[in-house]
Design a protein around this motif. Structure first.
Motif, short mmCIF file in Angstrom:
data_model
loop_
_atom_site.label_atom_id
_atom_site.label_comp_id
_atom_site.label_asym_id
_atom_site.label_seq_id
_atom_site.Cartn_x
_atom_site.Cartn_y
_atom_site.Cartn_z
N LEU A 69 1.32 -1.35 -0.34
CA LEU A 69 0.41 0.04 -0.27
C LEU A 69 0.97 1.34 -0.23
N LYS A 70 1.93 0.72 0.93
CA LYS A 70 2.78 2.39 0.66
C LYS A 70 3.84 2.77 -0.76
N ASN A 71 3.55 1.49 -1.22
CA ASN A 71 4.77 1.23 -2.83
C ASN A 71 3.63 2.17 -3.97
N LYS A 72 4.54 3.40 -4.59
CA LYS A 72 4.02 3.81 -5.83
C LYS A 72 3.66 3.13 -6.81
N ASN A 73 4.60 2.09 -7.20
CA ASN A 73 4.07 0.82 -8.42
C ASN A 73 2.47 0.60 -8.34
N ILE A 74 1.83 0.24 -7.63
CA ILE A 74 0.78 -0.21 -7.57
C ILE A 74 -0.36 0.97 -7.77
#
Length: 108
Positions: A34-39
């Motif tokens: 949830l913290k990852n920008k890629n998602i």
């Protein structure tokens, strides 16, 4: 003619969406995910691709648009090879050539 170019761009966007989701897939927990920008980039690109798909369907028959979205497999193979350094074998190349030939026949 321009609508076919838009359709090709749509398939490229869909392939890049998958690429960003693949980059996010290596995380260990839901919190990290949830913290990852890629998602979010991948999700946004999928949404953009879907919106473009709706636009394209306004001008081309569904029986043409859906088969031509198989061009996504070509872009995915190129992206996986160039950006993820995955190996591309002869069977994959033959398969993609068959997809390309089929897409050309449908578009004509």
């Amino acid at each position: 003619m321009i609508i076919y170019i838009i359709l090709i761009i749509m398939t490229m966007i869909g392939s890049f969406a998958s690429f960003f989701l693949k980059k996010a897939s290596g995380l260990n927990s839901i919190i990290e995910l949830l913290k990852n920008k890629n998602i979010y980039i991948g999700g946004f690109l999928y949404l953009l691709s879907a919106i473009i798909n709706i636009y394209v369907l306004k001008y081309l028959p569904y029986s043409v648009v859906l088969p031509l979205t198989s061009l996504t497999y070509i872009w995915t193979m190129i992206i996986s090879n160039k950006l993820l350094e995955e190996k591309i074998g002869k069977k994959k190349i033959i398969g993609v050539c068959c997809i390309l030939i089929g897409a050309i026949f449908i578009a004509i």
